[in-house]
Scaffold this motif. Structure first.
Motif, mmCIF file in Angstrom:
data_model
loop_
_atom_site.group_PDB
_atom_site.id
_atom_site.type_symbol
_atom_site.label_atom_id
_atom_site.label_comp_id
_atom_site.label_asym_id
_atom_site.label_seq_id
_atom_site.Cartn_x
_atom_site.Cartn_y
_atom_site.Cartn_z
ATOM 1 N N VAL A 157 0.831 -1.197 0.000
ATOM 2 C CA VAL A 157 0.000 0.000 0.000
ATOM 3 C C VAL A 157 0.873 1.257 0.000
ATOM 4 C CG1 VAL A 157 -1.586 1.342 1.442
ATOM 5 C CG2 VAL A 157 -2.041 -1.046 1.003
ATOM 6 N N THR A 158 1.945 1.254 0.776
ATOM 7 C CA THR A 158 2.841 2.410 0.814
ATOM 8 C C THR A 158 3.428 2.679 -0.562
ATOM 9 O OG1 THR A 158 3.396 1.925 3.112
ATOM 10 C CG2 THR A 158 4.887 3.375 1.914
ATOM 11 N N LEU A 159 3.859 1.625 -1.249
ATOM 12 C CA LEU A 159 4.449 1.807 -2.576
ATOM 13 C C LEU A 159 3.398 2.225 -3.603
ATOM 14 C CD1 LEU A 159 6.908 -1.186 -2.487
ATOM 15 C CD2 LEU A 159 7.481 1.237 -2.362
ATOM 16 N N LEU A 160 2.186 1.701 -3.480
ATOM 17 C CA LEU A 160 1.120 2.114 -4.398
ATOM 18 C C LEU A 160 0.744 3.580 -4.189
ATOM 19 C CD1 LEU A 160 -1.184 -1.030 -4.393
ATOM 20 C CD2 LEU A 160 0.228 -0.180 -6.267
ATOM 21 N N ILE A 161 0.767 4.027 -2.956
ATOM 22 C CA ILE A 161 0.489 5.437 -2.682
ATOM 23 C C ILE A 161 1.578 6.312 -3.288
ATOM 24 C CG2 ILE A 161 0.430 7.161 -0.825
ATOM 25 C CD1 ILE A 161 -1.068 5.051 0.844
ATOM 26 N N THR A 162 2.822 5.857 -3.213
ATOM 27 C CA THR A 162 3.921 6.623 -3.797
ATOM 28 C C THR A 162 3.770 6.736 -5.307
ATOM 29 O OG1 THR A 162 5.407 5.907 -2.047
ATOM 30 C CG2 THR A 162 6.422 6.718 -4.052
ATOM 31 N N ILE A 163 3.379 5.649 -5.935
ATOM 32 C CA ILE A 163 3.200 5.681 -7.390
ATOM 33 C C ILE A 163 2.050 6.610 -7.739
ATOM 34 C CG2 ILE A 163 2.499 4.290 -9.364
ATOM 35 C CD1 ILE A 163 4.168 2.026 -8.084
ATOM 36 N N GLY A 164 1.004 6.583 -6.963
ATOM 37 C CA GLY A 164 -0.089 7.530 -7.137
ATOM 38 C C GLY A 164 -1.102 7.115 -8.176
ATOM 39 N N ASP A 165 -2.005 8.045 -8.452
ATOM 40 C CA ASP A 165 -3.090 7.792 -9.401
ATOM 41 C C ASP A 165 -2.636 7.855 -10.847
ATOM 42 O OD1 ASP A 165 -4.905 7.457 -7.402
ATOM 43 O OD2 ASP A 165 -5.557 9.550 -7.396
ATOM 44 N N ASN A 166 -1.477 8.401 -11.095
ATOM 45 C CA ASN A 166 -1.006 8.581 -12.460
ATOM 46 C C ASN A 166 0.345 7.904 -12.655
ATOM 47 O OD1 ASN A 166 -0.617 9.452 -15.019
ATOM 48 N ND2 ASN A 166 -0.350 11.607 -14.520
ATOM 49 N N PRO A 167 0.366 6.588 -12.798
ATOM 50 C CA PRO A 167 1.647 5.897 -12.940
ATOM 51 C C PRO A 167 2.358 6.202 -14.259
ATOM 52 C CG PRO A 167 -0.162 4.338 -13.112
ATOM 53 C CD PRO A 167 -0.756 5.664 -12.774
ATOM 54 N N GLN A 168 1.658 6.825 -15.204
ATOM 55 C CA GLN A 168 2.304 7.147 -16.476
ATOM 56 C C GLN A 168 3.348 8.245 -16.305
ATOM 57 O OE1 GLN A 168 -1.050 6.955 -16.127
ATOM 58 N NE2 GLN A 168 -1.430 5.045 -17.228
ATOM 59 N N ARG A 169 3.280 9.005 -15.210
ATOM 60 C CA ARG A 169 4.264 10.064 -15.005
ATOM 61 C C ARG A 169 5.643 9.499 -14.712
ATOM 62 N NH1 ARG A 169 4.652 11.620 -9.128
ATOM 63 N NH2 ARG A 169 3.532 9.968 -8.093
ATOM 64 N N LEU A 170 5.688 8.240 -14.300
ATOM 65 C CA LEU A 170 6.971 7.583 -14.056
ATOM 66 C C LEU A 170 7.417 6.940 -15.359
ATOM 67 C CD1 LEU A 170 6.089 5.949 -10.654
ATOM 68 C CD2 LEU A 170 7.417 8.018 -11.031
ATOM 69 N N GLY A 171 8.306 7.593 -16.055
ATOM 70 C CA GLY A 171 8.710 7.111 -17.366
ATOM 71 C C GLY A 171 9.658 5.931 -17.318
ATOM 72 N N SER A 172 10.433 5.815 -16.270
ATOM 73 C CA SER A 172 11.411 4.735 -16.208
ATOM 74 C C SER A 172 11.588 4.289 -14.764
ATOM 75 C CB SER A 172 12.759 5.217 -16.755
ATOM 76 O OG SER A 172 13.286 6.207 -15.906
#
Length: 193
Positions: free
Chosen positions: A85-100
């Protein structure tokens, strides 16, 4: 009682707001409570099902949430519901913003930063990023060091190479971040050739 601090007593003397109440020493009620707890023949209170029930309920709810959104995280060694859950919160609602995976590692604070001291050059962890995500990755690494044979073999091999525990844990955190990123990253459709 002379010399005993009394509630409502002014430092100069006299009474502040006591009215007709009798002044009692500050330790009376605490002492009686403690005396009642340690009376012979009485058991001290221990964690009961009433205190553990909310914790179990919360853990079950977290597990259901992770199973709904990213069940593949719970299959990995060292990742429990709270860490996921902690890691999912960090990724957030928009995982596309993490390009790599490097951007995710920087977001978690596990990207390496070059450091040098005289003739020695080494890397340390980035002090920035989400500290809770960094702590979650740290829990993953510590769990894997205890129970995962692959991680234990890696630790032994790197320590024979002369690496310190801190350097090995830094590398393992980065590997864990890479693994989590690839598990959670949305599958992007390949463009037709």
């Amino acid at each position: 009682m002379p010399g005993v601090p009394v509630r409502g007593e002014s430092p100069v003397g006299g009474w502040l707001g006591c009215g007709n109440r009798t002044a009692r020493p500050w330790f009376t009620s605490v002492g009686r409570r403690r005396q009642a707890e340690v009376r012979p023949g009485r058991r001290r209170s221990s964690p009961t099902s009433a205190t553990l029930r909310p914790r179990r309920w919360l853990e079950g709810r977290l597990t259901r949430l992770v199973e709904r959104h990213a069940p593949q995280l719970l299959e990995v060694v060292g990742i429990g519901p709270d860490t996921a859950v902690t890691l999912l919160i960090t990724i957030g609602d928009n995982p596309q913003r993490l390009g790599s995976e490097a951007s995710f590692a920087a977001l978690c604070g596990v990207s390496p930063v070059e450091r040098s001291s005289g003739s020695r050059q080494y890397r340390r962890l980035n002090r920035g990023g989400d500290r809770q995500a960094n702590a979650a990755l740290h829990r993953i690494v510590q769990t894997r060091l205890r129970v995962d044979p692959r991680t234990q073999e890696y630790y032994e091999r790197r320590s024979k190479e002369g690496k310190t525990r801190r350097e090995i844990v830094r590398s393992l955190k980065r590997y864990a971040a890479r693994e989590v990123f690839h598990l959670v990253r949305p599958v992007q459709p390949q463009p037709p050739p």
